[in-house]
Design a protein around this motif. Structure first.
Motif, PDB file in Angstrom:
ATOM      1  N   THR A  38      -8.783  -7.923   2.272  1.00 24.65           N
ATOM      2  CA  THR A  38      -8.414  -7.967   3.490  1.00 24.65           C
ATOM      3  C   THR A  38      -6.976  -7.661   3.617  1.00 24.65           C
ATOM      4  OG1 THR A  38      -7.607 -10.437   3.436  1.00 24.65           O
ATOM      5  CG2 THR A  38      -9.916  -9.924   4.182  1.00 24.65           C
ATOM      6  N   ARG A  39      -6.486  -7.308   4.711  1.00 28.98           N
ATOM      7  CA  ARG A  39      -5.046  -6.761   4.945  1.00 28.98           C
ATOM      8  C   ARG A  39      -4.193  -7.705   4.962  1.00 28.98           C
ATOM      9  NH1 ARG A  39      -2.530  -1.838   7.088  1.00 28.98           N
ATOM     10  NH2 ARG A  39      -4.815  -0.988   7.009  1.00 28.98           N
ATOM     11  N   ASP A  40      -3.129  -7.971   4.189  1.00 30.31           N
ATOM     12  CA  ASP A  40      -2.203  -9.176   4.160  1.00 30.31           C
ATOM     13  C   ASP A  40      -0.899  -8.708   5.151  1.00 30.31           C
ATOM     14  OD1 ASP A  40      -0.163 -11.023   3.475  1.00 30.31           O
ATOM     15  OD2 ASP A  40      -0.739 -10.945   1.465  1.00 30.31           O
ATOM     16  N   ALA A  41      -1.062  -9.331   6.221  1.00 26.31           N
ATOM     17  CA  ALA A  41      -0.121  -9.039   7.256  1.00 26.31           C
ATOM     18  C   ALA A  41       1.272  -9.549   6.869  1.00 26.31           C
ATOM     19  CB  ALA A  41      -0.302  -9.729   8.794  1.00 26.31           C
ATOM     20  N   SER A  42       1.601 -10.620   6.139  1.00 29.22           N
ATOM     21  CA  SER A  42       2.889 -11.282   5.750  1.00 29.22           C
ATOM     22  C   SER A  42       3.457 -10.113   4.740  1.00 29.22           C
ATOM     23  CB  SER A  42       2.792 -12.416   5.249  1.00 29.22           C
ATOM     24  OG  SER A  42       2.098 -12.638   4.175  1.00 29.22           O
ATOM     25  N   LEU A  43       2.765  -9.433   4.091  1.00 29.22           N
ATOM     26  CA  LEU A  43       2.998  -8.608   2.761  1.00 29.22           C
ATOM     27  C   LEU A  43       3.487  -7.148   3.516  1.00 29.22           C
ATOM     28  CD1 LEU A  43       3.556  -7.859  -0.132  1.00 29.22           C
ATOM     29  CD2 LEU A  43       1.177  -7.394  -0.336  1.00 29.22           C
ATOM     30  N   LEU A  44       2.473  -6.983   4.457  1.00 30.24           N
ATOM     31  CA  LEU A  44       3.211  -5.574   5.390  1.00 30.24           C
ATOM     32  C   LEU A  44       4.430  -5.845   5.822  1.00 30.24           C
ATOM     33  CD1 LEU A  44      -0.241  -4.589   6.737  1.00 30.24           C
ATOM     34  CD2 LEU A  44       0.970  -3.432   5.067  1.00 30.24           C
ATOM     35  N   ASN A  45       4.587  -6.950   6.364  1.00 31.89           N
ATOM     36  CA  ASN A  45       5.763  -7.115   7.246  1.00 31.89           C
ATOM     37  C   ASN A  45       7.169  -7.093   6.146  1.00 31.89           C
ATOM     38  OD1 ASN A  45       4.741  -7.250   9.858  1.00 31.89           O
ATOM     39  ND2 ASN A  45       4.442  -9.531   9.554  1.00 31.89           N
ATOM     40  N   GLN A  48       7.775  -3.643   5.354  1.00 30.97           N
ATOM     41  CA  GLN A  48       8.364  -2.912   6.228  1.00 30.97           C
ATOM     42  C   GLN A  48       9.925  -3.381   6.612  1.00 30.97           C
ATOM     43  OE1 GLN A  48       7.262  -0.478   8.313  1.00 30.97           O
ATOM     44  NE2 GLN A  48       5.406  -0.516   7.370  1.00 30.97           N
ATOM     45  N   ARG A  49      10.280  -4.548   6.162  1.00 30.98           N
ATOM     46  CA  ARG A  49      11.591  -5.131   6.268  1.00 30.98           C
ATOM     47  C   ARG A  49      12.476  -4.689   4.961  1.00 30.98           C
ATOM     48  NH1 ARG A  49       8.975  -9.855   7.706  1.00 30.98           N
ATOM     49  NH2 ARG A  49       9.684 -10.746   5.769  1.00 30.98           N
ATOM     50  N   CYS A  50      11.942  -4.246   3.859  1.00 31.53           N
ATOM     51  CA  CYS A  50      12.349  -3.947   2.557  1.00 31.53           C
ATOM     52  C   CYS A  50      13.258  -2.874   2.509  1.00 31.53           C
ATOM     53  CB  CYS A  50      11.427  -3.594   1.558  1.00 31.53           C
ATOM     54  SG  CYS A  50      12.157  -3.670   0.043  1.00 31.53           S
ATOM     55  N   THR A  51      14.471  -2.858   2.297  1.00 29.71           N
ATOM     56  CA  THR A  51      15.568  -2.056   2.231  1.00 29.71           C
ATOM     57  C   THR A  51      15.760  -1.108   1.078  1.00 29.71           C
ATOM     58  OG1 THR A  51      17.453  -3.354   2.081  1.00 29.71           O
ATOM     59  CG2 THR A  51      16.760  -2.878   4.288  1.00 29.71           C
ATOM     60  N   HIS A  52      15.343  -1.794  -0.026  1.00 31.55           N
ATOM     61  CA  HIS A  52      15.334  -1.298  -1.506  1.00 31.55           C
ATOM     62  C   HIS A  52      14.457   0.024  -1.699  1.00 31.55           C
ATOM     63  CE1 HIS A  52      17.108  -4.652  -3.041  1.00 31.55           C
ATOM     64  NE2 HIS A  52      16.190  -5.443  -2.496  1.00 31.55           N
ATOM     65  N   GLY A  60      10.002  16.083 -10.337  1.00 31.77           N
ATOM     66  CA  GLY A  60      10.950  17.240  -9.489  1.00 31.77           C
ATOM     67  C   GLY A  60      11.191  16.929  -8.246  1.00 31.77           C
ATOM     68  N   CYS A  61      10.839  15.821  -7.693  1.00 31.79           N
ATOM     69  CA  CYS A  61      11.267  15.471  -6.523  1.00 31.79           C
ATOM     70  C   CYS A  61      11.961  14.325  -6.671  1.00 31.79           C
ATOM     71  CB  CYS A  61      10.012  15.100  -5.408  1.00 31.79           C
ATOM     72  SG  CYS A  61      10.847  14.705  -3.773  1.00 31.79           S
ATOM     73  N   TYR A  62      13.501  14.356  -6.068  1.00 29.54           N
ATOM     74  CA  TYR A  62      14.567  13.172  -6.317  1.00 29.54           C
ATOM     75  C   TYR A  62      14.795  12.503  -5.077  1.00 29.54           C
ATOM     76  CZ  TYR A  62      14.633  16.257 -10.453  1.00 29.54           C
ATOM     77  OH  TYR A  62      14.121  16.513 -11.538  1.00 29.54           O
ATOM     78  N   THR A  63      13.801  12.598  -4.005  1.00 31.65           N
ATOM     79  CA  THR A  63      13.841  11.737  -2.858  1.00 31.65           C
ATOM     80  C   THR A  63      13.811  10.527  -3.017  1.00 31.65           C
ATOM     81  OG1 THR A  63      13.178  13.726  -1.522  1.00 31.65           O
ATOM     82  CG2 THR A  63      13.034  11.513  -0.434  1.00 31.65           C
ATOM     83  N   GLU A  64      15.029   9.663  -2.682  1.00 35.28           N
ATOM     84  CA  GLU A  64      14.798   8.050  -2.467  1.00 35.28           C
ATOM     85  C   GLU A  64      14.110   7.553  -1.202  1.00 35.28           C
ATOM     86  OE1 GLU A  64      15.888   5.811  -4.667  1.00 35.28           O
ATOM     87  OE2 GLU A  64      16.193   7.644  -6.422  1.00 35.28           O
ATOM     88  N   LEU A  65      13.089   6.626  -1.358  1.00 36.78           N
ATOM     89  CA  LEU A  65      12.577   6.320  -0.271  1.00 36.78           C
ATOM     90  C   LEU A  65      12.298   4.865  -0.112  1.00 36.78           C
ATOM     91  CD1 LEU A  65       9.716   8.738  -1.315  1.00 36.78           C
ATOM     92  CD2 LEU A  65      10.851   9.101   0.763  1.00 36.78           C
ATOM     93  N   THR A  66      12.221   4.223   0.974  1.00 38.93           N
ATOM     94  CA  THR A  66      11.798   2.912   1.085  1.00 38.93           C
ATOM     95  C   THR A  66      10.304   2.666   0.799  1.00 38.93           C
ATOM     96  OG1 THR A  66      11.623   2.828   3.519  1.00 38.93           O
ATOM     97  CG2 THR A  66      13.675   2.015   2.900  1.00 38.93           C
ATOM     98  N   VAL A  67      10.014   1.542   0.341  1.00 35.22           N
ATOM     99  CA  VAL A  67       8.404   1.295   0.229  1.00 35.22           C
ATOM    100  C   VAL A  67       7.616   1.853   1.610  1.00 35.22           C
ATOM    101  CG1 VAL A  67       6.697  -0.179  -0.224  1.00 35.22           C
ATOM    102  CG2 VAL A  67       8.878  -0.242  -1.543  1.00 35.22           C
ATOM    103  N   ALA A  68       8.283   1.439   2.657  1.00 31.49           N
ATOM    104  CA  ALA A  68       7.697   1.641   3.931  1.00 31.49           C
ATOM    105  C   ALA A  68       7.446   3.037   4.272  1.00 31.49           C
ATOM    106  CB  ALA A  68       8.316   1.034   5.139  1.00 31.49           C
TER     107      ALA A  68
END
Length: 136
Positions: A38-45, A48-52, A60-68
């Motif tokens: 099942t989809r874990d709503a609390s984990l998704l939230n 989404q809030r994670c800023t790391h 070859g791609c050096y783009t830094e991204l948030t998990v979201a």
């Protein structure tokens, strides 16, 4: 050499009681199957809030991204490794998404020998047949 210490005995492993074809959630370690997932709503939230940031997983791609933002980036990353769209017809090319247009525009022997037009016609026919089957 004699010692008062006992030699450790190998531990007996516990029998696996998990259902067949199950896995464990990497976050909470609970067991799930493809039928029970099942989809874990609390984990998704939380994600989404994670800023790391993390680096793009494609070499070859050096783009830094948030998990979201990772999933959206993977869909457009020019360093994504792809197979030629004529692979099922025999083309062995594998390369970066950014090189696909150059490959199919001049290098691909399957695309450039007229086979490309035939393959596209076959694909359209295949889609048409699938559409007809769904109607009946």
């Amino acid at each position: 050499i004699l010692s008062n210490q006992r030699t450790p005995q190998p531990q007996q492993s516990q029998p696996n009681t998990d259902p067949p074809n199950s896995a464990k959630c990497p976050h909470c370690r609970s067991t799930f199957t493809s039928q029970s997932i099942t989809r874990d709503a609390s984990l998704l939230n939380e994600l989404q809030r994670c800023t790391h940031t993390i680096p793009c997983p494609f070499p070859g791609c050096y783009t830094e991204l948030t998990v979201a933002n990772l999933k959206a980036h993977e869909a457009i990353c020019p360093h994504l490794k792809m197979r030629c769209r004529y692979a099922e017809w025999g083309c062995n090319w594998v390369g970066k998404k950014r090189d696909m247009e150059r490959h199919e525009g001049g290098e691909c022997e399957f695309c450039n020998r007229g086979l490309g037009k035939m393959v596209e016609r076959m694909r359209r026919m295949d889609l048409g047949c699938g559409h007809l089957l769904q109607q009946h």
